[in-house]
Motif scaffolding. Structure first.
Motif, PDB file in Angstrom:
ATOM      1  N   PHE A   1      -0.647   6.359   9.496  1.00 58.42           N
ATOM      2  CA  PHE A   1      -0.953   5.064   8.911  1.00 58.42           C
ATOM      3  C   PHE A   1      -0.250   3.926   9.641  1.00 58.42           C
ATOM      4  N   GLU A   2      -0.964   2.803   9.712  1.00 56.44           N
ATOM      5  CA  GLU A   2      -0.347   1.592  10.250  1.00 56.44           C
ATOM      6  C   GLU A   2       0.768   1.121   9.321  1.00 56.44           C
ATOM      7  N   THR A   3       0.494   1.145   8.036  1.00 56.54           N
ATOM      8  CA  THR A   3       1.489   0.781   7.022  1.00 56.54           C
ATOM      9  C   THR A   3       1.327   1.687   5.815  1.00 56.54           C
ATOM     10  N   ALA A   4       2.388   1.773   5.016  1.00 56.03           N
ATOM     11  CA  ALA A   4       2.358   2.518   3.757  1.00 56.03           C
ATOM     12  C   ALA A   4       2.948   1.624   2.683  1.00 56.03           C
ATOM     13  N   THR A   5       2.158   1.331   1.657  1.00 58.92           N
ATOM     14  CA  THR A   5       2.564   0.389   0.624  1.00 58.92           C
ATOM     15  C   THR A   5       2.435   1.029  -0.746  1.00 58.92           C
ATOM     16  N   GLY A   6       3.483   0.862  -1.567  1.00 55.73           N
ATOM     17  CA  GLY A   6       3.468   1.387  -2.923  1.00 55.73           C
ATOM     18  C   GLY A   6       3.978   0.367  -3.915  1.00 55.73           C
ATOM     19  N   SER A   7       4.125   0.789  -5.156  1.00 55.21           N
ATOM     20  CA  SER A   7       4.671  -0.088  -6.193  1.00 55.21           C
ATOM     21  C   SER A   7       6.115  -0.446  -5.847  1.00 55.21           C
ATOM     22  N   ASP A   8       6.512  -1.687  -6.164  1.00 58.45           N
ATOM     23  CA  ASP A   8       7.806  -2.194  -5.702  1.00 58.45           C
ATOM     24  C   ASP A   8       8.904  -2.188  -6.750  1.00 58.45           C
ATOM     25  N   GLY A   9       8.688  -1.533  -7.882  1.00 56.78           N
ATOM     26  CA  GLY A   9       9.691  -1.524  -8.927  1.00 56.78           C
ATOM     27  C   GLY A   9       9.518  -2.637  -9.937  1.00 56.78           C
ATOM     28  N   SER A  10       8.678  -3.612  -9.612  1.00 60.92           N
ATOM     29  CA  SER A  10       8.383  -4.710 -10.533  1.00 60.92           C
ATOM     30  C   SER A  10       6.918  -4.739 -10.923  1.00 60.92           C
ATOM     31  N   HIS A  11       6.061  -4.455  -9.955  1.00 64.69           N
ATOM     32  CA  HIS A  11       4.621  -4.502 -10.182  1.00 64.69           C
ATOM     33  C   HIS A  11       4.022  -3.130  -9.882  1.00 64.69           C
ATOM     34  N   ASN A  12       3.197  -2.650 -10.799  1.00 59.83           N
ATOM     35  CA  ASN A  12       2.518  -1.367 -10.641  1.00 59.83           C
ATOM     36  C   ASN A  12       1.221  -1.591  -9.870  1.00 59.83           C
ATOM     37  N   LEU A  13       1.144  -1.092  -8.641  1.00 61.17           N
ATOM     38  CA  LEU A  13       0.014  -1.374  -7.755  1.00 61.17           C
ATOM     39  C   LEU A  13      -1.161  -0.455  -8.100  1.00 61.17           C
ATOM     40  N   ARG A  14      -1.816  -0.771  -9.198  1.00 59.13           N
ATOM     41  CA  ARG A  14      -2.891   0.084  -9.697  1.00 59.13           C
ATOM     42  C   ARG A  14      -4.003  -0.779 -10.282  1.00 59.13           C
ATOM     43  N   GLY A  15      -5.235  -0.297 -10.202  1.00 64.86           N
ATOM     44  CA  GLY A  15      -6.359  -0.966 -10.828  1.00 64.86           C
ATOM     45  C   GLY A  15      -6.586  -2.374 -10.311  1.00 64.86           C
ATOM     46  N   SER A  16      -6.663  -3.336 -11.220  1.00 70.04           N
ATOM     47  CA  SER A  16      -6.948  -4.716 -10.841  1.00 70.04           C
ATOM     48  C   SER A  16      -5.838  -5.306  -9.986  1.00 70.04           C
ATOM     49  N   ALA A  17      -4.586  -4.855 -10.203  1.00 70.42           N
ATOM     50  CA  ALA A  17      -3.484  -5.352  -9.378  1.00 70.42           C
ATOM     51  C   ALA A  17      -3.653  -4.909  -7.928  1.00 70.42           C
ATOM     52  N   LYS A  18      -4.066  -3.672  -7.728  1.00 70.08           N
ATOM     53  CA  LYS A  18      -4.320  -3.192  -6.368  1.00 70.08           C
ATOM     54  C   LYS A  18      -5.508  -3.920  -5.744  1.00 70.08           C
TER      55      LYS A  18
END
Length: 363
Positions: free
Chosen positions: A131-148
């Protein structure tokens, strides 16, 4: 299925593989975004992390419960920091890996974007190096659904392709107008088609009937036939009446043994996945999920103990001891002596239970 068909992902057409001709890989102009849980890996990394804590560092579960009250992203961050997974041994989906390789060969950037914590995204990204980059949830925002979906739309304003597996990914696919679906959910595929999204469905990895049989460990059930040995010492005139009780007890010991074996395998998933043979098992390979196996093991154990109580309190105690000993002595590399002692202990429990069922006092 609707006006638009669900296409299976094909390899390079055979006519492009003629002698002297290099395969022509279709060119894509958009980056490929890949989800992690249920897509790139045939498991849920949060479940894997919690399982590792439960069996290896159970004291950290107290902090995990406290973190859960502060939000899902905080909970994931805490679990990700205190648990350690064997990233390279995770059950990666070969069809998703194949898609990634093709897109990379075509010159397209590939990014891992997941609702799992950033520490998990970093671990998987470092292990695969795809992968060029790997991005996950940052401890404040859950990177799922509409947020993703909002994050990806802002980061890739010129568009992107997305590979996902569940209902929460629909918000992302709406941004792209098309979907690449992993996991083989036909119901989800029909829903996507109903929304007018062109859907490409990757081959699935559903559990087969043989996987469920293998999970129950039928050889252990055969070993439990030792329970019937004391039946031979019962008086002949009353032996027929005891056969049903012995048969029920044998069934209960089989259920308890299957439950303990499942829990033992779940506790040793990392070792199972490194074993040349056991890594193809239904749990290690991800064909049966952790949550499903945990639920089934607890149901089997509870049913076995309840049935044992009906046969007599001492039988229930014997069942609990049998399951506990089997769990503690679950086969592991370098623990042959513990395995032998465990087998001897389980044989003693089976014989003792058989004697109690036959009406013989143990002392």
């Amino acid at each position: 299925m609707g006006a638009q068909s669900i296409a299976a992902l094909d390899d390079v057409p055979p006519e492009q593989l003629q002698a002297g001709r290099a395969p022509v890989v279709p060119r894509h102009s958009l980056p490929l975004i890949v989800d992690l849980d249920g897509t790139l890996v045939r498991t849920d990394t949060l479940h894997e992390s919690l399982l590792a804590l439960a069996f290896r560092r159970p004291w950290h579960l107290v902090g995990a419960v406290a973190a859960m009250r502060r939000g899902r992203a905080v909970f994931k961050r805490h679990v990700g920091r205190v648990s350690v997974l064997d990233w390279a041994a995770l059950p990666f989906d070969p069809h998703v890996l194949s898609l990634i390789e093709r897109r990379r060969a075509a010159g397209d950037p590939v990014h891992l974007v997941t609702a799992a914590d950033q520490s998990i995204a970093d671990g998987v990204g470092s292990a695969l190096k795809l992968f060029e980059t790997a991005t996950g949830s940052d401890g404040s925002h859950n990177l799922r659904g509409s947020a993703k979906a909002a994050y990806l739309a802002e980061r890739f304003p010129d568009g992107f392709d997305y590979v996902g597996d569940c209902v929460s990914d629909i918000a992302v696919w709406r941004e792209t107008g098309r979907a690449t679906l992993a996991g083989g959910s036909k119901r989800l595929a029909m829903r996507l088609e109903g929304e007018g999204l062109t859907t490409t469905m990757l081959p699935c990895h559903r559990a087969r009937a043989s996987d469920w049989v293998r999970l129950m460990r039928p050889r252990r059930w055969l070993a439990n036939l030792l329970l019937f040995l004391p039946l031979l010492t019962a008086p002949e005139d009353g032996r027929a009446d005891l056969v049903l009780r012995f048969g029920i007890a044998w069934l209960l010991f089989g259920m308890a043994g299957s439950a303990a074996n499942m829990l033992g395998e779940l506790g040793d998933l990392a070792l199972e996945r490194r074993h040349p043979i056991r890594r193809s098992g239904p749990l290690a390979a991800g064909r049966i999920g952790i949550g499903t196996a945990l639920t089934l093991s607890f149901v089997l154990l509870a049913a076995a103990l309840a049935g044992g109580a009906l046969l007599g309190g001492t039988i229930a105690v014997a069942l609990l001891g049998y399951a506990g000993l089997l769990l503690v002595c679950h086969p592991r590399p370098g623990r042959m002596l513990a395995g032998l002692l465990g087998a001897a202990g389980m044989a003693a429990i089976l014989l003792s239970a058989g004697l109690m069922l036959a009406g013989h006092p143990l002392v």
